[in-house]
Write a protein that holds these residues in place. Sequence first.
Motif, PDB file in Angstrom:
ATOM      1  N   MET A   1       0.846  -1.191   0.000  1.00  0.00           N
ATOM      2  CA  MET A   1       0.000   0.000   0.000  1.00  0.00           C
ATOM      3  C   MET A   1       0.882   1.242   0.000  1.00  0.00           C
ATOM      4  N   SER A   2       0.566   2.195  -0.847  1.00  0.00           N
ATOM      5  CA  SER A   2       1.341   3.426  -0.900  1.00  0.00           C
ATOM      6  C   SER A   2       0.569   4.538  -0.194  1.00  0.00           C
ATOM      7  N   THR A   3       1.210   5.183   0.774  1.00  0.00           N
ATOM      8  CA  THR A   3       0.579   6.272   1.489  1.00  0.00           C
ATOM      9  C   THR A   3       1.583   7.385   1.649  1.00  0.00           C
ATOM     10  N   ARG A   4       1.151   8.527   2.120  1.00  0.00           N
ATOM     11  CA  ARG A   4       2.070   9.639   2.346  1.00  0.00           C
ATOM     12  C   ARG A   4       3.122   9.275   3.377  1.00  0.00           C
ATOM     13  N   ASP A 155       1.225   7.586  21.160  1.00  0.00           N
ATOM     14  CA  ASP A 155       0.732   8.771  20.451  1.00  0.00           C
ATOM     15  C   ASP A 155       0.774   8.571  18.941  1.00  0.00           C
ATOM     16  N   LEU A 156       1.836   7.923  18.445  1.00  0.00           N
ATOM     17  CA  LEU A 156       1.935   7.696  17.009  1.00  0.00           C
ATOM     18  C   LEU A 156       0.885   6.692  16.549  1.00  0.00           C
ATOM     19  N   VAL A 157       0.637   5.673  17.335  1.00  0.00           N
ATOM     20  CA  VAL A 157      -0.414   4.705  16.998  1.00  0.00           C
ATOM     21  C   VAL A 157      -1.766   5.406  16.906  1.00  0.00           C
ATOM     22  N   ASN A 158      -2.056   6.286  17.865  1.00  0.00           N
ATOM     23  CA  ASN A 158      -3.316   7.033  17.835  1.00  0.00           C
ATOM     24  C   ASN A 158      -3.405   7.918  16.595  1.00  0.00           C
ATOM     25  N   THR A 159      -2.280   8.533  16.220  1.00  0.00           N
ATOM     26  CA  THR A 159      -2.252   9.373  15.022  1.00  0.00           C
ATOM     27  C   THR A 159      -2.544   8.554  13.774  1.00  0.00           C
ATOM     28  N   LEU A 160      -1.933   7.377  13.675  1.00  0.00           N
ATOM     29  CA  LEU A 160      -2.170   6.516  12.515  1.00  0.00           C
ATOM     30  C   LEU A 160      -3.637   6.124  12.415  1.00  0.00           C
ATOM     31  N   GLN A 161      -4.220   5.723  13.542  1.00  0.00           N
ATOM     32  CA  GLN A 161      -5.619   5.300  13.528  1.00  0.00           C
ATOM     33  C   GLN A 161      -6.555   6.430  13.134  1.00  0.00           C
ATOM     34  N   LYS A 166      -6.117   4.214   6.288  1.00  0.00           N
ATOM     35  CA  LYS A 166      -5.736   3.229   5.279  1.00  0.00           C
ATOM     36  C   LYS A 166      -4.347   2.657   5.559  1.00  0.00           C
ATOM     37  N   ALA A 167      -3.468   3.478   6.109  1.00  0.00           N
ATOM     38  CA  ALA A 167      -2.111   3.022   6.413  1.00  0.00           C
ATOM     39  C   ALA A 167      -2.060   2.191   7.687  1.00  0.00           C
ATOM     40  N   TYR A 168      -2.929   2.495   8.638  1.00  0.00           N
ATOM     41  CA  TYR A 168      -2.840   1.854   9.947  1.00  0.00           C
ATOM     42  C   TYR A 168      -2.895   0.328   9.891  1.00  0.00           C
ATOM     43  N   PRO A 169      -3.830  -0.303   9.144  1.00  0.00           N
ATOM     44  CA  PRO A 169      -3.874  -1.772   9.135  1.00  0.00           C
ATOM     45  C   PRO A 169      -2.571  -2.401   8.643  1.00  0.00           C
ATOM     46  N   LYS A 171       0.564  -0.885   8.927  1.00  0.00           N
ATOM     47  CA  LYS A 171       1.602  -0.630   9.925  1.00  0.00           C
ATOM     48  C   LYS A 171       1.374  -1.442  11.195  1.00  0.00           C
ATOM     49  N   ALA A 172       0.129  -1.733  11.527  1.00  0.00           N
ATOM     50  CA  ALA A 172      -0.203  -2.337  12.821  1.00  0.00           C
ATOM     51  C   ALA A 172       0.406  -3.724  12.998  1.00  0.00           C
ATOM     52  N   TYR A 173       0.530  -4.504  11.924  1.00  0.00           N
ATOM     53  CA  TYR A 173       1.058  -5.860  12.073  1.00  0.00           C
ATOM     54  C   TYR A 173       2.592  -5.900  12.017  1.00  0.00           C
ATOM     55  N   GLN A 174       3.218  -4.775  11.718  1.00  0.00           N
ATOM     56  CA  GLN A 174       4.671  -4.724  11.660  1.00  0.00           C
ATOM     57  C   GLN A 174       5.242  -4.365  13.038  1.00  0.00           C
ATOM     58  N   HIS A 175       6.553  -4.547  13.195  1.00  0.00           N
ATOM     59  CA  HIS A 175       7.175  -4.384  14.505  1.00  0.00           C
ATOM     60  C   HIS A 175       8.133  -3.200  14.459  1.00  0.00           C
ATOM     61  N   TRP A 176       7.777  -2.130  15.180  1.00  0.00           N
ATOM     62  CA  TRP A 176       8.598  -0.934  15.158  1.00  0.00           C
ATOM     63  C   TRP A 176       8.629  -0.281  16.529  1.00  0.00           C
ATOM     64  N   PHE A 177       9.646   0.551  16.720  1.00  0.00           N
ATOM     65  CA  PHE A 177       9.705   1.369  17.926  1.00  0.00           C
ATOM     66  C   PHE A 177       9.795   2.828  17.502  1.00  0.00           C
ATOM     67  N   CYS A 178       9.665   3.751  18.457  1.00  0.00           N
ATOM     68  CA  CYS A 178       9.528   5.166  18.120  1.00  0.00           C
ATOM     69  C   CYS A 178      10.641   6.005  18.718  1.00  0.00           C
ATOM     70  N   GLY A 179      10.902   7.135  18.083  1.00  0.00           N
ATOM     71  CA  GLY A 179      11.903   8.066  18.573  1.00  0.00           C
ATOM     72  C   GLY A 179      11.455   9.506  18.411  1.00  0.00           C
TER      73      GLY A 179
END
Length: 238
Positions: A1-4, A155-161, A166-169, A171-179
């Motif tokens: 999926m391509s998103t901004r 906070d980033l998860v809330n922003t995505l949702q 469209k991007a959230y589903p 990103k949600a199954y992938q494994h990442w951390f935030c900075g």
Amino acid sequence: MSTRLDLQKRIVGGEPCERQYHVKLRAAASGSSNLCGGTLIGGRWVLTAAHCLKPGRSMFAELVLHPGNPAEELQITAEPVIYTDKDDRSHDIMLLQLPKSSGVPPVALPDCGYRPKMVEIAGHAATTGGPGDKRRPSASPTLHCADINVVDCKDLVNTLQKDFPKAYPVKAYQHWFCGQTPAKDICYGDSGGGAVYKDTIYGVISFLGDPDYVCRRAAAFMDLCDPEYAAWINESIA
């Protein structure tokens, strides 16, 4: 999926630095070129973000083989290796094989018994935002680095949702951390670069929290301490 959120990124608020294992990647087609970063994790292996791959474009890796000398650009002809999970879903993490050994000492893979509270990010980048902190994409001929604090991703998860349903589903199954650190951020052009602590790579720059303004939301890095990713990397480069 391509998103901004899939747009490549650059470092904002960094300082000139040296990181020999950093690789400048270029996906080129006639008349245009897309910039990404990557990290040497072996003599011939570059770890980067999967969305840096552009169908129909040739991939080139620019490496500093000898400090103080001009960089050498190598065309990548081997098939890229993208992590795909048991449900046949691709994740934003990819390995590229160089046509020859670089001879450059690679970054160390993480010992995940320790998780750093700060990582260093790097890229060939715009170093500031524009008026009102608007993102202002541009390229830098020199590598810039910045330290960024590892923070909670809530906070980033809330922003995505909320803002990117469209991007959230994806990103949600992938494994990442935030900075996130005041006055430091990634921006357009630096995807795939390494999040490093003491010359050990812990993450791969994946996406930013705010596509329009710098330094307002956390950035996201693919988490190399996830057991699935760690096993895949070790098996792929063995």
